[in-house]
Design a protein around this motif. Sequence first.
Motif, short mmCIF file in Angstrom:
data_model
loop_
_atom_site.label_atom_id
_atom_site.label_comp_id
_atom_site.label_asym_id
_atom_site.label_seq_id
_atom_site.Cartn_x
_atom_site.Cartn_y
_atom_site.Cartn_z
N ASP A 129 0.80 -1.23 0.00
CA ASP A 129 0.00 0.00 0.00
C ASP A 129 0.83 1.28 0.00
N LEU A 130 2.07 1.21 0.49
CA LEU A 130 2.93 2.40 0.50
C LEU A 130 4.16 2.22 -0.39
N VAL B 290 3.27 1.88 -4.04
CA VAL B 290 2.97 3.18 -4.67
C VAL B 290 4.26 3.91 -4.98
N TRP B 291 5.20 3.88 -4.03
CA TRP B 291 6.49 4.55 -4.26
C TRP B 291 7.23 3.95 -5.45
N ASN C 126 -2.36 9.00 -7.07
CA ASN C 126 -2.17 7.95 -6.08
C ASN C 126 -3.47 7.69 -5.34
N ALA D 115 -5.13 7.00 -2.26
CA ALA D 115 -4.97 6.99 -0.81
C ALA D 115 -6.29 6.52 -0.21
N LYS E 218 -1.70 4.58 4.21
CA LYS E 218 -2.37 5.61 3.42
C LYS E 218 -1.93 7.02 3.85
N VAL F 30 1.15 7.43 1.92
CA VAL F 30 0.88 7.79 0.52
C VAL F 30 0.65 9.29 0.39
N THR G 79 2.92 11.77 -1.83
CA THR G 79 2.28 12.62 -2.84
C THR G 79 2.69 14.08 -2.67
N ALA H 255 -3.52 12.99 -5.04
CA ALA H 255 -4.06 11.76 -4.46
C ALA H 255 -5.57 11.84 -4.40
#
Length: 262
Positions: free
Chosen positions: A118-119, A122-123, A150, A152, A173, A176, A180, A196
């Motif tokens: 989840d983090l 995304v990165w 993104n 979130a 989140k 995230v 962002t 996001a």
Amino acid sequence: MANLLRGTALITGAASGIGHHTALSFAKYGKSKLALADMNPSALTKSAKAIRAQYPSLQIVELTMDVRQTDEVKAGFAATVAQFGRLDVAVNNAGIRGPAARTDETDEAEWAETIDIDLAGVWRCQREALRVMVGQEDLGPREGRGRIINTASMLGLSAPPRGLVHTPYTAAKHGVMGLTKADAVIYGEQGIRINAICPGWTETPLIRDPKLPLLTREIERGAIPRIAHVDEVADAMVFLASPLSSFMQGASLLVDGGFTLT
């Protein structure tokens, strides 16, 4: 409105839920080239088939991608550029709900998996999108070099309601949102917009869980006391991907029916 969007987009977590419906909304509003990524190849093929049935002229590339695997992320973005020549929008949407357990009862492996997908996932995707976009032609103030969206959550801006335990998910989140905002400052002057979307309770597979008996009560507390249809979130994605949001940067677009107001 059919020509609101142009060019190409890559969407992760595209086999179901918000990702699938975002692809449908992007096609509806003008995207002609989509790269759809998911770690479940059979579900992804089913999703792509359903999208093609509605939009036969749409060009689709299917990418088997686990956002935990750096090599797969790099290969997916490279394949998209090789096929379409450019990446205009990247939607970093893949995610899991993670364990619904108190911190003192949470296994470290479950925590790590949630943060990794989840983090960190995304990165990884944002890093590859930026590597592509910084080298692309700047198409002007409304289009720029590219846009990153993104996924979130409203729980990236607040804590879960009492009785609904989602600490690893909430932590991820919030991360995230930090990712962002930090990169929005760095890359804005290069014509890359990073924002996001923060959905509330939405009708997706992540939320269909019989172990959440308090959820109905919490949904009814919202200013709009119902669950969101997935296409309502997807249409908000269209806004962030379009020139209509060209002066938004590092923003958190809440699509929660006013739940966080209460």
